[in-house]
Design a protein around this motif. Structure first.
Motif, mmCIF file in Angstrom:
data_model
loop_
_atom_site.group_PDB
_atom_site.id
_atom_site.type_symbol
_atom_site.label_atom_id
_atom_site.label_comp_id
_atom_site.label_asym_id
_atom_site.label_seq_id
_atom_site.Cartn_x
_atom_site.Cartn_y
_atom_site.Cartn_z
ATOM 1 N N SER B 48 -7.566 0.814 -8.322
ATOM 2 C CA SER B 48 -7.217 1.630 -9.495
ATOM 3 C C SER B 48 -7.415 0.821 -10.765
ATOM 4 O O SER B 48 -7.967 1.304 -11.745
ATOM 5 N N LEU B 157 -0.720 6.587 -2.376
ATOM 6 C CA LEU B 157 -1.479 7.213 -3.454
ATOM 7 C C LEU B 157 -2.342 6.168 -4.157
ATOM 8 O O LEU B 157 -2.173 4.963 -3.949
ATOM 9 N N ASP B 159 -2.244 5.040 -7.021
ATOM 10 C CA ASP B 159 -1.506 4.082 -7.852
ATOM 11 C C ASP B 159 -0.572 3.213 -7.009
ATOM 12 O O ASP B 159 0.370 2.627 -7.523
ATOM 13 N N THR B 161 1.651 4.024 -4.861
ATOM 14 C CA THR B 161 2.915 4.632 -4.434
ATOM 15 C C THR B 161 2.841 4.952 -2.942
ATOM 16 O O THR B 161 1.866 5.543 -2.491
ATOM 17 N N VAL B 162 3.872 4.544 -2.199
ATOM 18 C CA VAL B 162 3.956 4.899 -0.784
ATOM 19 C C VAL B 162 4.937 6.053 -0.686
ATOM 20 O O VAL B 162 6.088 5.939 -1.109
#
Lengths: 485, 408
Positions: B48, B157, B159, B161-162
């Motif tokens: 990202s 995700l 970014d 994020t889990v």
């Protein structure tokens, strides 16, 4: 003020029969099936067509007025709890079965159609609609879609989400979109699946395409009485371990039986510590053999009486006690809380022991009714509001049971939904990241946060917020809420 | 790029991409194999930050499906996340890392008399890949597709994020059912790292009943009679047997039940019974290097659809093949067409015709020459809403850009 203008607009476009603002009329809609959460909406609109719903939502969106949808108002989590500053859009008049398409095994219905009405409409063709919540005589398909309702037969047949192939939805900005259809697959994201069970927070379904099942050749039901819930639970384990998938397995404990007896005189075997209703359905040659196996398992686990329903009438009698259970506890207690939680089935015996311990230490009684096949519990916490502090204690016990469910790796809700009632428990089951990610879906559908706000999630997510890199002015700064130093 | 990722996964687990790492014909730069969820997150965070585009991969069995991505920098290979985390035998639930292989999983489950009621034409396919491709075979008629079997899922995700949704129990309505969203999403919303499935008992007995029909109309009639007979088949498959079609019914259950139903079914269809599946059962039709399409439509339109497919593919390849479920999802294959423009036009025309029966045609696999200007996905209802969903989950377009519908 947005509301006042909106009111006038709606009166003008829909007429005074459809737009209610008189306090006495509004009070009819101040709660759903969860009566201790009440809130009078500012306006009620009784919609009769999809176009009307789209119009109302469009105007709500234009005036930034929140709105909540309500079907039959039988929900048990406050999903249809109105907003005092908002519009309640009622779909219960939309009861048209638009199409019965037996060749495709589908029915297309308006959201206000009652669950059982679908089966009634297709039964003459040898079909039925499988999801069967206990309230199926009065609950609406639209509500079923919102809550992803289950019922006793979902052990074998799944939930609403496994039986909806298409939707027409009014999105929170008033745009109307078709999702899915009669086919079982469509290219793109499964928005039908994402919408089902979203508890009315992503839009309002104005047409639902349902999957119908061919009625089984044979249905056989037994009622078995056991000395204890442990024995009954062991019989359930045996049945499942043998590879039998019953259409339904329901259990009631002694207190629940007592209540059902008092309410509907179902004449369950006297002295039972637990009663099991096991129903098998399918081709006769399959059912016959599996049924014998179930009888054997029950007997080997100390069932002291086994009744086999000889006909539909007797089957209905077996079910009568179970289906009346929630309301029935009103006969043995002035007040009660119906809880809905899930634990892995194998954890049931231990969880029931812990619930008994909770009951004992609180001095309250807890009756247990549950879907023994899938671990979905409905503990009924009995109390007397007249006695000081009993209501609070009942709430505590009810909450502690949810904690138990999470402790054992289950869920805070198996059927009734999160709604207003359980939003505060969501952080016990999901992390902040989990909840934030779910709310990204909400932001895609409802960036303005007008559609049934305040439900499901304890803390709303700011939809302009894109975590990580920002381009241009931060949305919070732009809206004047914050400054960047 | 390789260095940065090697710093996360270890040098041994990052390598330059080769020709067969290409995604639908688009070459990649680097392949990286994280060993844990935290590494997956760090890889995505790095990608990202640097604007690198990522395509997740399981076994790669369906990597050439879907539209070619606009760019692939990193192939994120989930093969090392291949463990069975938990098998709740009494609860009929299994928790698997996304890279767990289908055949191994089924072997493990069958030792306990259970199965994941999902078919896979590729034994080495990963469960995460099956979910991301939304693949289902013959058993879909009775058991549904991955969307109906997945009860919990964890993704990472773009970014980093889990996020988990669903859970470990079959009965669960807490929160949004994001599993439905990720199923069939071709990795465009998040990288699946963990899946939880509901299981079913292995049947004690099974039988296959096969009959041949020479016209779509007679096939339709047979399916109608079959439905009326309420035999509860686990699968009913149609397969082209040029010049006609075979209909095969799979019955599962207890031995006396299966024997009785097979007899009735055979009598009904004028068919023969077998204990073993017919050749090609559950496999994708056609040559591995041909064009492969998936056609979905209203179930009752079966005859109409197979006739239309014959008219469309027959001229391209007289040996074309069709196979699929009477639930209304068919796979069709033919050797690569030589007249590419004509193919594009006839595909568009057929899509228009099938729209009346809620039909859709997705070109899963096509040669490079066919891909230029090809509309892989066809028209999609609710596309603008889908774009908004994508914008929320992967605003910077890190994951599989261009692979999915509408250029998502």
């Amino acid at each position: 003020m947005g509301l006042a203008e909106l009111h006038l607009e709606l009166l003008e476009t829909l007429g005074s029969e459809a737009v209610l603002s008189d306090r006495q009329q509004l009070r009819t809609y101040e709660c759903d099936g969860l009566a201790h959460y009440r809130c009078c909406p500012a306006l009620v609109v009784l919609a009769t067509t999809a176009e009307e719903i789209a119009h109302v939502v469009r105007r709500c969106s234009a005036h930034q007025v929140p709105f909540v949808a309500r079907g039959s108002g039988t929900g048990l989590s406050g999903g249809a709890l109105p907003r005092a500053d908002g519009v309640l859009i009622v779909t219960s008049k939309m009861r048209r079965i638009v199409e019965v398409d037996i060749a495709n095994e589908r029915a297309v219905v308006e959201p206000g159609v009652l669950n059982l009405s679908v089966t009634k409409a297709v039964a003459p063709h040898g079909y039925y609609y499988a999801p069967d919540p206990s309230s199926q005589q009065i609950c609406s398909i639209g509500g079923n879609v919102a809550e992803n309702s289950g019922g006793a037969h979902c052990l074998k047949y799944g939930f609403t989400t496994n039986h909806v192939t298409g939707l027409r939805v009014v999105l929170p900005d008033g745009e109307v979109t078709r999702l899915g259809g009669k086919a079982v697959e469509h290219p793109g994201y499964d928005l039908v699946g994402a919408f089902t069970g979203s508890e009315g927070t992503l839009g309002i379904a104005t047409e639902v395409t349902l999957r119908l099942l061919r009625a089984p050749e044979s249905v056989r039901t037994l009622l078995a009485a056991f000395p204890s819930t442990d024995d009954a639970g062991a019989a359930v384990s045996d049945i499942i371990a043998a590879g039998v998938v019953p259409a339904a397995i329901e259990m009631m404990d002694a207190l629940a039986i007592e209540a059902a007896e008092a309410a509907v005189n179902c004449r369950y075997p006297a002295g039972a510590g637990a009663v099991l209703i096991v129903e098998l359905d399918g081709p006769a040659a399959e059912v016959d053999q599996q049924f014998l196996a179930c009888e054997d398992f029950a007997r080997s686990r100390r069932a002291f009486e086994i009744r086999v329903a000889a006909d539909d009438a007797e089957r209905a009698l077996f079910w009568k006690g179970r289906k009346s259970a929630f309301a029935a506890v009103g006969r043995i207690s002035p007040d009660y809380i119906v809880q809905d939680g899930v634990v892995p089935r194998t954890a049931l015996p231990e969880v029931l022991r812990r619930i008994t311990a909770l009951a004992e230490s609180s001095g309250l009684r807890v009756a247990n009714v549950f879907h023994a096949g899938d671990g979905n519990l409905h503990p009924l916490v009995l109390f007397d509001d007249e006695v000081p502090h009993q209501a609070e204690r009942a709430e505590e016990v009810s909450g502690a049971i949810l904690d138990l469910c999470i402790e054992f790796g289950g869920s805070i809700t198996g059927e009734h939904g999160v709604g207003a009632d359980k939003a505060k428990h969501m952080p016990a089951m999901f992390t902040e990241a989990d909840l934030d990610t779910m709310q990204r879906l909400r932001c895609a559908f409802d960036p303005a946060g007008l559609c049934n706000p305040g439900k499901v999630f304890p803390t709303p997510r700011l939809c302009g917020e894109v975590p990580g890199r920002h381009r241009g002015e931060h949305p919070l700064a732009r809206s004047g809420i914050a400054e960047i130093f | 790029m390789g260095e940065r990722l090697a710093g996360i996964c270890g040098e041994a687990f990052v390598r330059p991409a080769e020709a067969n790492d290409a995604v639908a014909g688009v070459p990649a730069q680097v392949v990286c194999l994280p060993g844990q969820v935290s590494e997956v997150a760090e890889v995505l965070r790095a990608c990202s930050r640097h604007g690198w585009r990522v395509v997740p991969r399981g076994s790669g069995s369906k990597l050439d499906w879907g539209a070619p991505p606009r760019r692939v920098d990193v192939v994120l290979d989930l093969s090392r996340l291949n463990r069975t985390l938990e098998h709740g035998v009494g609860d009929l639930v299994v928790r698997l890392q996304a890279g767990a292989r289908y055949a191994e999983v089924q072997r493990e489950l069958s030792a306990a008399g259970q199965r994941l009621a999902l078919d896979s034409p590729h034994p080495q396919a990963t469960v995460g890949g099956l979910v991301s491709a939304g693949y289902a075979g013959p058993l879909r008629l009775l058991y549904g597709s991955p969307r109906d079997l997945l009860i919990g899922v964890t993704v990472v995700l773009a970014d980093a994020t889990v996020a988990r949704s669903g859970g470990k129990v079959v009965k669960n309505v807490a929160g949004y059912d994001l599993g439905k969203l990720y199923t069939g999403a071709y990795g465009s919303l998040g990288v699946i790292v963990e899946t939880v499935f509901r299981l079913h008992p292995l049947p004690a007995a099974s039988a296959y009943v096969t009959a041949t029909f020479d016209s779509p109309a007679s096939l339709d009639e047979a399916v109608r009679e079959l439905r009326a007979a309420a035999l509860v088949p686990a699968a009913v498959e149609v397969a082209s047997q040029i010049p006609g079609w075979n209909l095969t019914v799979l019955l599962e259950g207890v031995p006396p039940g299966v024997a009785d139903r097979a007899e009735r079914c055979a009598a009904l269809l004028g068919a023969s019974t077998s204990a073993v599946p017919p050749p090609g059962w559950g496999e994708l039709p056609g040559p591995a290097d041909g064009v492969l399409v998936k056609v979905a439509a209203e179930p009752a339109a079966l005859g109409q659809v197979i006739a239309a497919l014959g008219e469309w593919l027959g001229p391209i390849d007289p040996g074309y093949a069709v196979a699929g479920s009477v639930a209304g999802v068919l796979y069709a294959a033919a050797s690569q067409p030589t007249d590419i423009d004509a193919f594009h036009r006839s595909l568009a025309a057929l899509r228009t015709r099938l729209a009346d029966v809620d039909g859709s045609i997705v070109v899963l696999r096509a040669a490079q020459s066919l891909r230029a200007g090809l509309d892989v996905w066809g028209p999609v209802a609710g596309l603008s809403l889908m774009r908004r969903v994508k914008a929320q989950f992967d605003p910077d377009g890190v994951l599989a850009p261009g692979r999915f519908v509408g250029g998502i």
